[in-house]
Scaffold this active site. Structure first.
Site, short mmCIF file in Angstrom:
data_model
loop_
_atom_site.label_atom_id
_atom_site.label_comp_id
_atom_site.label_asym_id
_atom_site.label_seq_id
_atom_site.Cartn_x
_atom_site.Cartn_y
_atom_site.Cartn_z
N GLN A 1 0.97 -1.09 0.03
CA GLN A 1 -0.04 -0.03 0.14
C GLN A 1 0.92 1.01 0.17
O GLN A 1 1.58 1.42 1.02
CB GLN A 1 -0.93 0.01 1.34
CG GLN A 1 -1.93 1.12 1.19
CD GLN A 1 -3.04 1.06 2.13
OE1 GLN A 1 -2.90 1.19 3.46
NE2 GLN A 1 -4.17 0.71 1.83
N HIS B 1 3.61 2.35 2.73
CA HIS B 1 2.95 2.58 3.98
C HIS B 1 2.60 1.10 4.82
O HIS B 1 2.85 1.16 5.80
CB HIS B 1 1.57 3.29 3.88
CG HIS B 1 0.58 3.57 5.04
ND1 HIS B 1 1.31 4.34 5.99
CD2 HIS B 1 -0.45 3.37 5.32
CE1 HIS B 1 0.47 4.40 7.27
NE2 HIS B 1 -0.76 3.76 6.77
N ARG C 1 -7.19 3.97 -1.19
CA ARG C 1 -6.04 4.49 -1.11
C ARG C 1 -5.15 4.12 -2.38
O ARG C 1 -4.60 5.13 -2.97
CB ARG C 1 -5.20 3.97 0.02
CG ARG C 1 -5.69 4.43 1.34
CD ARG C 1 -4.88 3.91 2.40
NE ARG C 1 -5.28 4.50 3.69
CZ ARG C 1 -4.82 4.33 4.76
NH1 ARG C 1 -4.20 3.08 4.97
NH2 ARG C 1 -5.44 4.81 5.97
N GLU D 1 -5.31 10.04 6.93
CA GLU D 1 -6.72 10.06 5.84
C GLU D 1 -7.65 10.55 6.62
O GLU D 1 -8.56 11.26 6.14
CB GLU D 1 -6.87 8.63 5.69
CG GLU D 1 -8.13 8.46 4.60
CD GLU D 1 -8.04 7.14 4.29
OE1 GLU D 1 -7.11 6.44 3.92
OE2 GLU D 1 -9.39 6.73 4.07
N HIS E 1 0.37 4.75 0.62
CA HIS E 1 -0.60 5.81 1.03
C HIS E 1 -0.39 6.88 0.32
O HIS E 1 0.69 7.52 -0.01
CB HIS E 1 -0.28 5.95 2.43
CG HIS E 1 -1.49 6.73 3.33
ND1 HIS E 1 -1.62 7.82 3.04
CD2 HIS E 1 -2.04 6.28 4.41
CE1 HIS E 1 -2.69 8.31 3.82
NE2 HIS E 1 -3.05 7.36 4.72
N LEU F 1 3.79 10.36 7.31
CA LEU F 1 2.50 10.20 7.06
C LEU F 1 1.35 11.42 7.22
O LEU F 1 1.49 11.89 8.42
CB LEU F 1 1.58 9.10 7.77
CG LEU F 1 0.35 8.50 7.19
CD1 LEU F 1 0.36 7.85 5.94
CD2 LEU F 1 -0.30 7.76 8.22
C1 LIG Z 1 2.16 6.65 10.35
C2 LIG Z 1 1.07 5.46 10.43
C3 LIG Z 1 -0.34 5.71 10.77
C4 LIG Z 1 -1.06 4.55 10.66
N1 LIG Z 1 -2.48 4.93 10.88
C5 LIG Z 1 -3.37 3.83 10.98
C6 LIG Z 1 -4.56 4.03 11.35
O1 LIG Z 1 -5.16 5.11 11.59
N2 LIG Z 1 -5.53 3.00 11.39
C7 LIG Z 1 -4.96 1.70 11.09
O2 LIG Z 1 -5.98 0.71 11.20
N3 LIG Z 1 -3.65 1.40 10.84
C8 LIG Z 1 -2.97 2.61 10.77
N4 LIG Z 1 -1.55 2.22 10.28
C9 LIG Z 1 -1.09 0.86 10.17
C10 LIG Z 1 -0.83 0.30 11.46
O3 LIG Z 1 -0.30 1.11 12.43
C11 LIG Z 1 0.08 -1.02 11.35
O4 LIG Z 1 -0.09 -1.68 10.26
C12 LIG Z 1 0.18 -1.58 12.65
O5 LIG Z 1 0.21 -0.86 13.81
C13 LIG Z 1 1.11 -2.72 12.53
O6 LIG Z 1 0.80 -3.57 13.83
P1 LIG Z 1 1.55 -4.67 14.22
O7 LIG Z 1 1.24 -4.94 15.92
O8 LIG Z 1 1.44 -5.77 13.23
O9 LIG Z 1 3.07 -4.45 14.43
P2 LIG Z 1 3.80 -3.20 15.15
O10 LIG Z 1 3.30 -2.32 16.02
O11 LIG Z 1 4.97 -2.45 14.12
O12 LIG Z 1 5.05 -4.11 16.03
C14 LIG Z 1 5.96 -4.74 15.60
C15 LIG Z 1 6.81 -5.31 16.85
O13 LIG Z 1 7.69 -6.25 16.20
C16 LIG Z 1 8.87 -5.96 16.75
N5 LIG Z 1 9.79 -6.97 16.02
C17 LIG Z 1 9.99 -6.64 14.38
N6 LIG Z 1 10.89 -7.64 14.00
C18 LIG Z 1 11.58 -8.24 15.28
C19 LIG Z 1 12.58 -9.08 15.50
N7 LIG Z 1 13.50 -9.35 14.40
N8 LIG Z 1 12.79 -9.58 16.62
C20 LIG Z 1 12.08 -9.00 17.79
N9 LIG Z 1 10.98 -8.07 17.54
C21 LIG Z 1 10.89 -7.68 16.10
C22 LIG Z 1 9.02 -4.66 16.89
O14 LIG Z 1 10.13 -4.19 17.70
C23 LIG Z 1 7.60 -4.26 17.46
O15 LIG Z 1 7.57 -4.31 18.55
C24 LIG Z 1 -0.78 3.30 10.41
C25 LIG Z 1 0.67 3.16 10.12
C26 LIG Z 1 1.57 4.10 10.25
C27 LIG Z 1 3.08 3.99 9.77
#
Ligand SMILES: Cc1cc2nc3c(=O)[nH]c(=O)nc-3n(C[C@H](O)[C@H](O)[C@H](O)COP(=O)(O)OP(=O)(O)OC[C@H]3O[C@@H](n4cnc5c(N)ncnc54)[C@H](O)[C@@H]3O)c2cc1C
Ligand code: SF4
Ligand code: SF4
Ligand code: FES
Lengths: 256, 603
Positions: free
Chosen positions: B234, B380, B309, B253, B236, B250
């Site tokens: 994606q 994104h 998007r 939206e 954005h 970012l």
């Molecule tokens: C600026 C921004 C705004 C966004 N706004 C929205 C929104 O409004 N609504 C929405 O639904 N989504 C939004 N998104 C998307 C969404 O935030 C992400 O897709 C989501 O937070 C990902 O969550 P997660 O728990 O999968 O991973 P993350 O929150 O990224 O966590 C990943 C974790 O894995 C750990 N990790 C990674 N690799 C390793 C490794 N090798 N060893 C140990 N630990 C590791 C990291 O340290 C971290 O703790 C946004 C994204 C961004 C960047």
């Protein structure tokens, strides 16, 4: 100030000791201190340690002292700093150094565990949900803006100069406790701990914490002072105490 | 074998964003021992940056909303190559998961009658995003973190996992290092949950942080799991474009949800010029209707700025390419104009979009209540990822689960805004639940010492090449390659070029060298991340070549239309016996009639 060479003194070292080292890098329009640190890292010192994540003031990772002032490196524009003299970048002071710009902030995570967790009143509606008015949560939302950058902890003299980490939880966790105490749904009572284990009495309202908060949270006026009042009321004002006990109960039973 | 510090848990969760935290909470709630590992400090994962909101059909603002509408919106947004079962579970369970956050202390913005407020977002038919201003992710991660710390989860902050350990094909542990001291550690576990997030660092312009190097994708691939839908990245539509130092950051939206409009350098609202057929019936006829929608008029259709998007990003690219862009190579996004419509507009904007106001004021000297912003597409999110069972979130490797952005299937060819945060909660919970269940039925496996020694040896090799190439340079070249050749607009020859270049980058990565010692050494960390970045880059490119059509986020100028042949298949990537990357097309599971009917009803 675009495209000029800017000079820095960056603290390099570890728990055993260290000192400032000189670096310089080209500065382009809009650049922030974190960009400069990254440039140095990329080109001159690949092992220069610093924390960062969002680069937009949202995660609270990149705290440091820039020209002696506690700031987020990702929000500190080079154009707003004097460049005649080298810009100094050093780690925050209230916590033990790990390496270069990184300190051991694990104490903060331990402190949080000691604060009693959120305990909601029974749901207001049969479907298990609650009702709250926006004006009743504005204050709590202000406190919940905290990005845990620990800059306020860094400047608080109780921690920075007097090292009373075992007796005082610091401004960050006072507003954390305040957010819980002022949460319209919460029915837990944390005043005992605030007075004793959390050491709210050590705060003498210098307001240094509020001045450095990048989220503009009114830590002292909106958080610590009302908490202090609660503590005082509870321990020195039995009538007030009875009234509050009644009020908390009636709040709890109030339906929307 | 060298002597490594070892830890034992029933369930090991790798990643402490929304998905990992939710999984850890669920697993620990049923009483198994849980370990949680993350690369940054707790509470700093990507989830903290999410702005706009969490999508869930709570129907607090528009009572016509329900799981069926949410399901149909998600499938339409994903161009029907989503795993329907995941989209179904997600739509049905998201409301409960959001309410649960409130029970744990989250404080969402409120409706007039005191319930959780919901806002408009692209591709969602009704106002559906529960939010807290534009810092929803912070509220969510903090709520989970603060709830989780009282659950007895053992947290290992600033640790990086390098490899998943297996015994007879089953996942039995993980091997990694502590970033602070550079020491290696073994984590033995009966079940493992990957929740490592995305891959944005494979591109030059991205909203993602240093953490997003595709670790989970690559760890799972190496351990024998399959990667699905990797071509769907994606971009954005609205990232900052100026000044250069903030390029890619970012712009939520939510700005468009609150009434923000996109214009070109002739002042034209170009989004009205190209409205896709399948969205025409749901899109405003004119600017007046679009504005009415943003103010909550239930009879109005959404403005074209709130189309999906993929489409908005392509329209922006078209304007820029045809010379109608803004001075710094973007287009204009204007929220200040609403002062023509409402009193106290400036205050309203600051209250609804405080961090956007802050971000532009401080980083770009722009007051968004008075001036338009300049924006352009930014990498994104990845829709593709680890292929999992929709109900249990287990990959094809027994004991290896995945959830959140690193897992895939729910989003198909394009994710709707807000559907990620809800995905983290719904499938984080499921992963935690089923991982705990799996752990209860198994015992700890045996650790392969030779394998560990190999991984450790390979990991410290960059120090023996102090005069080797700078890892940052290799990373930069990789990012530029992917941006140029496998970006928003793709074609066969550029992607073949990319595949070829990736092989050379692999060789360079094996010769990367670092100086200093193992204690908190970012150069070393960067060198180690290269392998993962290269694996996901290759997977993305291979999958994008295989899908010879344009659909959702994948746009190919050599195949500019949708192709029936690709309408019921997913790309599937796995590691072959010879160690090379294999790709095949896998037919989508047949959708049951009751869901087909839902989609028909919602057309
Ligand atoms: C600026 C921004 C705004 C966004 N706004 C929205 C929104 O409004 N609504 C929405 O639904 N989504 C939004 N998104 C998307 C969404 O935030 C992400 O897709 C989501 O937070 C990902 O969550 P997660 O728990 O999968 O991973 P993350 O929150 O990224 O966590 C990943 C974790 O894995 C750990 N990790 C990674 N690799 C390793 C490794 N090798 N060893 C140990 N630990 C590791 C990291 O340290 C971290 O703790 C946004 C994204 C961004 C960047
Ligand atoms: S006001 Fe209190 S908490 Fe804040 S810096 Fe001063 S003493 Fe510390
Ligand atoms: S209260 Fe402010 S200064 Fe203190 S940790 Fe939170 S955001 Fe940082
Ligand atoms: S990098 Fe997130 S606050 Fe600076």
């Amino acid at each position: 100030m675009s495209d000029q060479t800017v000079h820095f003194k960056i603290w390099r070292g570890d728990a055993k000791g260290g000192g400032f080292r000189d670096y310089s890098t080209e500065c382009t329009e809009g650049m922030v201190v974190l960009d400069a640190v990254h440039d140095v890292q990329r080109e001159q010192a690949v092992d220069l340690a610093c924390r960062w994540n969002c680069k937009a003031g949202k995660c609270g990772s990149c705290s440091a002292e820039i020209n002696g002032l506690p700031k987020l490196m990702c929000m500190a524009r080079l154009s707003e700093l004097p460049t005649e003299k080298p810009i100094t970048i050093e780690p925050i002071k209230a916590f033990p150094i790990v390496k270069d710009l990184i300190t051991d902030v694990s104490w903060n995570f331990e402190v949080k565990k000691r604060i009693k967790k959120f305990k909601p009143r029974p749901p207001d509606a049969p479907d298990g949900t609650w009702r709250m008015q926006q004006e009743d949560i504005d204050r709590v939302q202000e406190f919940r803006k905290c990005i845990e950058c620990f800059l306020c902890q860094d400047v608080c003299h109780v921690l920075r100069d007097h090292h009373l980490h075992d007796r005082f939880i610091g401004p960050r966790f006072l507003i954390y406790a305040a957010a819980l105490e002022m949460h319209p749904l919460d029915v837990e009572d944390r005043t005992d701990e605030l007075r004793n284990a959390h050491g709210i009495g050590y705060c003498n309202i210098t307001k240094c914490c509020t001045k450095v908060c990048p989220e503009n949270i009114q830590i002292t006026d909106n958080g610590i002072i009302p908490l202090k009042e609660r503590v005082v009321d509870k321990f020195y004002d039995p009538l007030g105490w009875i009234w509050r006990a009644w009020k908390k109960k009636s709040d709890r039973t109030r339906k929307p | 074998m060298a002597d490594y510090e070892a830890h034992e848990h029933d369930v090991l969760v790798i990643g402490a964003g929304g998905a990992g935290l939710r999984a850890a909470i669920e697993a620990s709630a049923v009483g198994v021992r849980v370990g949680l590992v993350c690369k940054s400090l707790l509470g700093k994962a990507h989830t903290v940056m999410a702005e706009g909101g969490i999508a869930a059909a709570l129907a607090n603002v528009d009572e016509r909303d329900n799981w069926k509408v949410h399901f149909a919106d998600t499938m339409r947004g994903g161009q029907y190559v989503n795993q329907w079962r995941m989209a179904e579970l997600h739509a049905k369970e998201a409301p409960d998961r959001v309410r649960e956050l409130e029970k744990w202390g989250a404080v969402f913005d409120r409706t007039k009658d005191g319930r959780i407020l919901q806002r408009n977002f692209g591709g969602h038919r009704y106002p559906r995003l529960a939010h807290v201003g534009d810092r929803t992710g912070l509220e969510m991660i903090r709520t989970l973190q603060d709830h989780g710390v009282h659950q007895g989860i053992e947290v290992f902050m600033e640790h990086t996992i390098l490899s998943i350990l297996r015994e007879d094909g089953r996942a039995v542990g993980a091997f990694g290092y502590e970033r602070e001291r550079g020491r290696f550690k073994i984590f033995r576990a009966k079940a493992i949950v990957l929740a490592t997030g995305g891959i944005g660092r494979a591109y030059k312009i991205t909203s993602n942080s240093w953490e997003y190097t595709g670790d989970g994708h690559s760890l799972a691939y190496e351990a024998g799991a399959e990667l699905i839908d990797m071509e769907f990245i994606q971009f954005h539509p609205t990232g900052m474009v100026w000044p250069p130092s903030v390029c890619g950051i970012l712009v939520t939206e939510g700005v468009r949800g609150e009434g923000g409009i996109l214009t070109n350098n002739q002042g034209r609202r170009f989004m009205f010029d190209d409205i896709p057929e399948n969205y025409r019936a749901q899109t405003a006829k004119d600017e007046e209707e679009g504005w009415r929608y943003c103010t909550g008029d239930k009879n109005a259709n959404r403005p074209p700025e709130l189309l999906t998007r993929d489409h908005v990003a392509r329209c922006i690219v078209r304007e820029i390419k045809q010379g109608r862009g803004s001075p710094h190579g973007g287009v204009f996004l204007d929220i200040a104009w609403i002062k023509e419509k409402i009193p106290n507009a400036a205050e309203h904007i600051k209250r609804k979009l405080p961090s956007m106001y802050h971000q532009f004021k401080q980083l770009a000297d722009i007051d968004i209540t008075a001036q338009p912003m300049e924006v352009g597409p930014t990498t994104h999110y990845i829709m593709g990822g680890i292929h999992v069972d929709p109900d249990t979130q287990m990959s094809r490797v027994p004991g290896l689960f995945a959830c959140g952005e690193c897992a895939a299937g729910i989003n198909g060819a394009n994710r709707l805004g807000g559907n990620s945060l809800s995905d983290l909660l719904v499938f984080g919970k499921r992963a935690g639940e089923y991982a705990a269940q799996f752990a209860k039925q198994t015992s700890l496996g045996k650790i392969d010492n030779d394998k560990i020694d190999n991984v450790a040896r390979e990991a410290v090799a960059p120090f023996e090449r102090g005069d080797g190439e700078n890892p940052y340079q290799i990373q930069k070249d990789l990012q530029e390659l992917m941006q140029a050749d496998v970006g928003i607009v793709r074609n066969q020859s550029e992607m073949e070029h990319a595949l070829d270049q990736l092989q050379q980058l692999k060789t360079r990565a094996q010769r990367a060298g670092v100086i200093g010692h193992r204690e908190f050494n970012p150069g070393w960390h960067t060198a180690l991340d290269l392998k993962n970045l290269l694996t996901v880059s290759e997977a993305i490119t291979l999958a994008a070549i295989e899908r010879k059509e344009s659909r959702g986020a994948q746009f190919r100028e050599d195949y500019p239309n949708k192709d029936e042949r690709f309408s019921k298949v997913n790309t599937m990537i796995s590691k072959g016996d010879d160690g090379s990357m294999q790709i095949r097309l896998e037919p989508l599971p047949e959708m049951p009639d009751y869901l087909k009917q839902v989609i028909e009803e919602m057309k």
